[in-house]
Design a protein around this motif. Structure first.
Motif, PDB file in Angstrom:
ATOM      1  N   ALA A   1       0.823  -1.168   0.081  1.00 56.27           N
ATOM      2  CA  ALA A   1       0.310  -0.017   0.089  1.00 56.27           C
ATOM      3  C   ALA A   1       0.792   1.155  -0.075  1.00 56.27           C
ATOM      4  O   ALA A   1       0.683   1.974  -0.716  1.00 56.27           O
ATOM      5  CB  ALA A   1      -0.889   0.145   1.177  1.00 56.27           C
ATOM      6  N   ARG A   2       1.717   1.183   0.751  1.00 55.16           N
ATOM      7  CA  ARG A   2       2.859   2.295   0.851  1.00 55.16           C
ATOM      8  C   ARG A   2       3.688   2.577  -0.367  1.00 55.16           C
ATOM      9  O   ARG A   2       4.040   3.914  -0.685  1.00 55.16           O
ATOM     10  CB  ARG A   2       3.950   2.047   1.928  1.00 55.16           C
ATOM     11  N   GLU A   3       3.855   1.490  -1.105  1.00 50.68           N
ATOM     12  CA  GLU A   3       4.411   1.674  -2.484  1.00 50.68           C
ATOM     13  C   GLU A   3       3.729   2.669  -3.555  1.00 50.68           C
ATOM     14  O   GLU A   3       4.134   2.859  -4.580  1.00 50.68           O
ATOM     15  CB  GLU A   3       4.689   0.395  -3.103  1.00 50.68           C
ATOM     16  N   GLY A   4       2.118   2.839  -3.158  1.00 56.25           N
ATOM     17  CA  GLY A   4       1.612   3.378  -3.827  1.00 56.25           C
ATOM     18  C   GLY A   4       0.656   2.582  -4.952  1.00 56.25           C
ATOM     19  O   GLY A   4       0.168   2.774  -6.048  1.00 56.25           O
ATOM     20  N   ARG A   5       0.607   1.106  -4.903  1.00 57.96           N
ATOM     21  CA  ARG A   5      -0.079   0.421  -5.543  1.00 57.96           C
ATOM     22  C   ARG A   5      -1.687   0.542  -5.510  1.00 57.96           C
ATOM     23  O   ARG A   5      -2.014   0.909  -4.293  1.00 57.96           O
ATOM     24  CB  ARG A   5       0.157  -1.203  -5.247  1.00 57.96           C
ATOM     25  N   THR A   6      -2.354   0.165  -6.322  1.00 62.22           N
ATOM     26  CA  THR A   6      -3.727   0.271  -6.334  1.00 62.22           C
ATOM     27  C   THR A   6      -4.356  -0.947  -5.788  1.00 62.22           C
ATOM     28  O   THR A   6      -3.984  -2.188  -6.254  1.00 62.22           O
ATOM     29  CB  THR A   6      -4.578   0.663  -7.937  1.00 62.22           C
ATOM     30  N   ILE A   7      -5.094  -0.875  -4.656  1.00 58.01           N
ATOM     31  CA  ILE A   7      -5.630  -2.196  -3.911  1.00 58.01           C
ATOM     32  C   ILE A   7      -7.084  -2.353  -3.847  1.00 58.01           C
ATOM     33  O   ILE A   7      -7.536  -1.349  -3.043  1.00 58.01           O
ATOM     34  CB  ILE A   7      -4.695  -2.565  -2.801  1.00 58.01           C
ATOM     35  N   VAL A   8      -7.770  -3.156  -4.092  1.00 51.73           N
ATOM     36  CA  VAL A   8      -8.902  -3.513  -3.557  1.00 51.73           C
ATOM     37  C   VAL A   8      -8.974  -4.643  -2.772  1.00 51.73           C
ATOM     38  O   VAL A   8      -8.722  -5.779  -3.411  1.00 51.73           O
ATOM     39  CB  VAL A   8     -10.118  -3.700  -4.736  1.00 51.73           C
ATOM     40  N   MET A   9      -9.461  -4.696  -1.525  1.00 49.44           N
ATOM     41  CA  MET A   9      -9.378  -5.731  -0.669  1.00 49.44           C
ATOM     42  C   MET A   9     -10.570  -5.848  -0.036  1.00 49.44           C
ATOM     43  O   MET A   9     -11.037  -4.984   0.589  1.00 49.44           O
ATOM     44  CB  MET A   9      -8.120  -5.845   0.181  1.00 49.44           C
ATOM     45  N   ALA A  10     -10.941  -7.278  -0.095  1.00 47.24           N
ATOM     46  CA  ALA A  10     -12.261  -7.496   0.944  1.00 47.24           C
ATOM     47  C   ALA A  10     -11.426  -8.143   2.336  1.00 47.24           C
ATOM     48  O   ALA A  10     -10.414  -9.000   2.240  1.00 47.24           O
ATOM     49  CB  ALA A  10     -12.757  -8.730   0.402  1.00 47.24           C
ATOM     50  N   THR A  11     -11.843  -7.634   3.399  1.00 49.55           N
ATOM     51  CA  THR A  11     -11.031  -8.028   4.610  1.00 49.55           C
ATOM     52  C   THR A  11     -11.957  -7.832   5.876  1.00 49.55           C
ATOM     53  O   THR A  11     -13.086  -7.451   5.948  1.00 49.55           O
ATOM     54  CB  THR A  11      -9.935  -7.241   4.814  1.00 49.55           C
ATOM     55  N   HIS A  12     -11.841  -8.914   6.830  1.00 49.15           N
ATOM     56  CA  HIS A  12     -12.452  -8.788   8.214  1.00 49.15           C
ATOM     57  C   HIS A  12     -11.637  -8.217   9.026  1.00 49.15           C
ATOM     58  O   HIS A  12     -11.956  -8.051  10.395  1.00 49.15           O
ATOM     59  CB  HIS A  12     -12.689 -10.082   8.647  1.00 49.15           C
ATOM     60  N   GLU A  13     -10.301  -7.666   8.897  1.00 44.50           N
ATOM     61  CA  GLU A  13      -9.260  -7.137   9.722  1.00 44.50           C
ATOM     62  C   GLU A  13      -9.694  -5.665   9.876  1.00 44.50           C
ATOM     63  O   GLU A  13      -9.088  -4.747   9.155  1.00 44.50           O
ATOM     64  CB  GLU A  13      -7.858  -7.413   9.336  1.00 44.50           C
ATOM     65  N   MET A  14     -10.642  -5.448  10.912  1.00 43.61           N
ATOM     66  CA  MET A  14     -11.060  -3.984  11.101  1.00 43.61           C
ATOM     67  C   MET A  14      -9.770  -2.909  11.155  1.00 43.61           C
ATOM     68  O   MET A  14      -9.706  -1.730  10.741  1.00 43.61           O
ATOM     69  CB  MET A  14     -12.209  -3.788  12.089  1.00 43.61           C
ATOM     70  N   ASP A  15      -8.958  -3.406  12.193  1.00 45.53           N
ATOM     71  CA  ASP A  15      -7.968  -2.542  12.727  1.00 45.53           C
ATOM     72  C   ASP A  15      -7.146  -2.014  11.439  1.00 45.53           C
ATOM     73  O   ASP A  15      -6.434  -1.049  11.136  1.00 45.53           O
ATOM     74  CB  ASP A  15      -7.136  -3.259  13.653  1.00 45.53           C
ATOM     75  N   PHE A  16      -6.648  -3.341  10.533  1.00 48.61           N
ATOM     76  CA  PHE A  16      -5.745  -2.932   9.539  1.00 48.61           C
ATOM     77  C   PHE A  16      -6.691  -1.994   8.573  1.00 48.61           C
ATOM     78  O   PHE A  16      -6.046  -1.235   7.880  1.00 48.61           O
ATOM     79  CB  PHE A  16      -5.330  -4.212   9.014  1.00 48.61           C
ATOM     80  N   ALA A  17      -7.894  -2.438   8.284  1.00 53.63           N
ATOM     81  CA  ALA A  17      -8.601  -1.620   7.251  1.00 53.63           C
ATOM     82  C   ALA A  17      -8.552  -0.161   7.748  1.00 53.63           C
ATOM     83  O   ALA A  17      -8.246   0.866   6.926  1.00 53.63           O
ATOM     84  CB  ALA A  17     -10.092  -2.145   7.152  1.00 53.63           C
ATOM     85  N   ARG A  18      -8.781   0.142   9.109  1.00 53.29           N
ATOM     86  CA  ARG A  18      -8.821   1.581   9.475  1.00 53.29           C
ATOM     87  C   ARG A  18      -7.427   2.190   9.236  1.00 53.29           C
ATOM     88  O   ARG A  18      -7.478   3.289   9.021  1.00 53.29           O
ATOM     89  CB  ARG A  18      -9.185   1.226  11.158  1.00 53.29           C
ATOM     90  N   GLU A  19      -6.463   1.458   9.508  1.00 52.83           N
ATOM     91  CA  GLU A  19      -4.881   2.058   9.652  1.00 52.83           C
ATOM     92  C   GLU A  19      -4.700   2.186   8.092  1.00 52.83           C
ATOM     93  O   GLU A  19      -4.126   3.333   7.915  1.00 52.83           O
ATOM     94  CB  GLU A  19      -3.858   1.125  10.318  1.00 52.83           C
ATOM     95  N   CYS A  20      -4.669   1.179   7.240  1.00 53.18           N
ATOM     96  CA  CYS A  20      -4.244   1.252   5.919  1.00 53.18           C
ATOM     97  C   CYS A  20      -5.107   1.695   4.893  1.00 53.18           C
ATOM     98  O   CYS A  20      -4.527   2.179   3.756  1.00 53.18           O
ATOM     99  CB  CYS A  20      -3.671  -0.048   5.421  1.00 53.18           C
ATOM    100  N   ALA A  21      -6.408   1.617   4.894  1.00 53.64           N
ATOM    101  CA  ALA A  21      -7.274   1.837   3.789  1.00 53.64           C
ATOM    102  C   ALA A  21      -7.240   3.593   3.560  1.00 53.64           C
ATOM    103  O   ALA A  21      -7.322   4.295   4.563  1.00 53.64           O
ATOM    104  CB  ALA A  21      -8.557   1.516   4.002  1.00 53.64           C
ATOM    105  N   ASP A  22      -7.479   3.814   2.235  1.00 53.62           N
ATOM    106  CA  ASP A  22      -7.695   5.143   1.793  1.00 53.62           C
ATOM    107  C   ASP A  22      -9.378   5.674   1.978  1.00 53.62           C
ATOM    108  O   ASP A  22      -9.631   6.704   2.294  1.00 53.62           O
ATOM    109  CB  ASP A  22      -7.214   5.629   0.417  1.00 53.62           C
ATOM    110  N   ARG A  23     -10.103   4.447   1.821  1.00 58.22           N
ATOM    111  CA  ARG A  23     -11.464   4.354   1.820  1.00 58.22           C
ATOM    112  C   ARG A  23     -11.874   3.100   2.454  1.00 58.22           C
ATOM    113  O   ARG A  23     -11.507   1.814   2.149  1.00 58.22           O
ATOM    114  CB  ARG A  23     -12.022   4.788   0.259  1.00 58.22           C
ATOM    115  N   ILE A  24     -13.011   3.183   3.187  1.00 59.00           N
ATOM    116  CA  ILE A  24     -13.849   1.933   3.484  1.00 59.00           C
ATOM    117  C   ILE A  24     -15.227   1.820   2.810  1.00 59.00           C
ATOM    118  O   ILE A  24     -15.810   2.937   2.695  1.00 59.00           O
ATOM    119  CB  ILE A  24     -14.044   2.186   5.181  1.00 59.00           C
TER     120      ILE A  24
END
Lengths: 243, 286
Positions: free
Chosen positions: A183-206
């Protein structure tokens, strides 16, 4: 870069995607959250053309992925997908898994593909496993290999389908670390996840899905702290209380 | 597991030495028990058989050393025909069966007529007893008088066995292809591989590995069924044994022929075991 309009998909009578509109910009990290059966995986599989859609369009750049006449193989070379169950090729070594796509699809010379694979293995701390077979690796190691197998194709778009759901909690971290770096490298990522903490920390959008619709979409802080929709609030209450 | 270079492992503790000694004693005990019980069971079986009232007669008719030596050279020569036959047929059956299996699995619409032919072929030839295929081909093909149809009995026999076993092996390979989880197809396609590349590089290697034991089983069966070509007049091991028996009224030659068939199937069975264990070990299962 990715533009989805009014996407519909049902399996028999069961409507899985009920009019999805979603735009993803280059370099954006979008986390799809929602209960099991809310349509997250199906959405990703539709984007990768693994499922035929019933209606609506998906565009990747100027390419219409929902056009049945497009060259799927060429389109897929621009998208990479990682699955919940890793899906490494068990009859090949890690190295063969990593070089198969670049060599056969992108015609990268053998030596070059191996050098690149080695570099990627080093980045995820698995240089020593280059010639191991997937079954001799732990789940976390296998999923890290699956991630760099996808990255080795230099995709414009990376789709991650609940990549940590099959792992025990201790191994989740090592896989999330790799995704965080991607994600930090600037890649475009769409991910389905149940890891809420991770989503909160790393996502640009939920993006919160329920019943095949996008209920709510916004920056993590807003969605997690001040959800606009009741259903989002309920879902988050259940999923963050467990920790 | 591994020790650092230069450092040797510490000497075993007294308790560990006791454990090692116990394990050694246990191994010896197991070998002794196994050997003794084998000798007792086999000895008993031998005694029961040899003490039967008809044994001397049976030994003379079925297991005569003299007749075994006398019939051996003719059967040995004839057995080479069986060996050449199954080697030839195995080499042709594999690509044929692979093609039939793949045609039946591939969804390409251009393949439709071939899919139909392949399905009819497997249904028909799995349905007909092999001995009947041998007779139909052996007597029917030459009668056709078609140009280019081989007239040598060897090749007629080879064609008949290939037709029959091709259908079996094709079904085994097809089952192997269908046994690979669909997620492997998804993974290959998601990587950008074409359908064909996914089939050849991802699916088939795993499919063939999964079905190697039943495949080898079919080959063992084929080795035995080479005896069926005796019905169209080829002198292979069984026919040679029959000729000897007809002249001497002694069945020992048949047992000699049986021994030949057993001896060639054993290495194949061991080879199959070895293949299975190797692939398990490679994939970390052992």
């Amino acid at each position: 870069m990715l533009r989805i309009r009014a996407l519909r998909k049902s399996f028999g009578d069961h409507v899985v995607l009920d009019g999805i509109d979603l735009d993803v910009a280059r370099g954006e990290v979008v986390c799809l959250i929602g209960a099991s059966g809310s349509g997250k995986s199906t959405l990703l599989r539709c984007i990768d053309m693994l499922e035929e859609t019933d209606d609506g369009d998906i565009h990747l750049g100027d390419l219409e992925l929902t056009d049945p006449a497009i060259d799927q193989n060429r389109a897929r070379a621009r998208i990479a997908m990682v699955f919940q169950a890793f899906n490494l090729f068990p009859h090949m070594t890690v190295m063969q898994n990593l070089t198969l796509g670049p060599r056969r699809v992108k015609q990268v010379p053998h030596r070059e593909a191996e050098a690149r694979a080695r570099e990627l293995l080093a980045r995820v701390g698995l240089e020593a496993k280059a010639y191991a077979y997937p079954d001799s690796l732990s789940g976390g190691q296998q999923q890290r290999v699956a991630l760099i197998r996808a990255v080795a194709m230099d995709p414009e778009l990376l789709l991650l389908d609940e990549v940590t759901s099959a792992l025990d909690p201790l191994l989740v971290t090592e896989v999330l670390d790799v995704i965080r770096e991607l994600a930090r490298e600037g890649r475009t990522i769409v991910m389905a996840t149940h890891e809420m903490d991770f989503a909160r920390e790393c996502a640009d959008r939920i993006v919160f899905l329920s019943g095949g619709r996008i209920i709510e979409s916004g920056p993590p802080e807003q969605v997690f702290t001040a959800p606009r929709d009741q259903r989002t609030a309920q879902f988050l209450a259940r999923h963050t209380a467990r920790r | 597991m591994t020790t650092l270079p230069g450092s040797s492992p510490p000497p075993p503790s007294a308790r560990q030495r006791e454990r090692n000694a116990y394990r050694r004693r246990r191994t010896v005990r197991r070998v002794v028990v196994g050997t003794v019980s084998s000798l007792v069971v086999l000895g008993l079986a031998a005694w029961v058989i040899t003490s039967a009232p008809g044994w001397p007669r049976v030994r003379e008719v079925y297991f005569s050393g003299h007749h075994a030596r006398e019939s051996f050279p003719a059967i040995w020569d004839a057995f080479w025909l069986n060996v050449r036959l199954f080697m030839t047929v195995e080499l042709i059956v594999l690509p044929l069966a692979l093609a039939v299996a793949v045609i039946r699995v591939v969804p390409a619409p251009a393949m439709a007529p071939f899919k139909f032919i392949a399905a009819v072929y497997t249904d028909v030839f799995r349905g007909i007893p092999t001995i009947l295929v041998v007779m139909l081909v052996g007597f029917g093909f030459p009668a056709l008088g078609l140009a280019g149809v081989p007239t040598s009995l060897f090749w007629l026999g080879a064609i008949a066995l290939t037709l029959s076993y091709g259908a079996y092996v094709a079904e085994v390979i097809r089952a192997g292809i269908l046994s690979i989880h669909p997620t492997q197809w998804a993974a290959g396609r998601a990587l950008g591989l074409t359908y064909g590349q996914t089939l050849v590089r991802v699916i088939l290697p795993q499919a063939i590995r999964n079905v190697t034991p039943p495949l080898m089983n079919d080959f063992v069966s084929l080795q035995k069924d080479t005896a069926l070509v005796s019905t169209i007049g080829l002198v292979e091991a069984l026919r040679a044994a029959q000729v000897y028996q007809a002249n001497t009224f002694n069945v020992t030659s048949m047992c000699v022929a049986a021994l030949f068939f057993i001896i060639v199937t054993i290495p194949l069975a061991r080879f199959t075991d070895w293949l299975t264990i190797r692939s398990m070990r490679r994939q970390g299962g052992l």
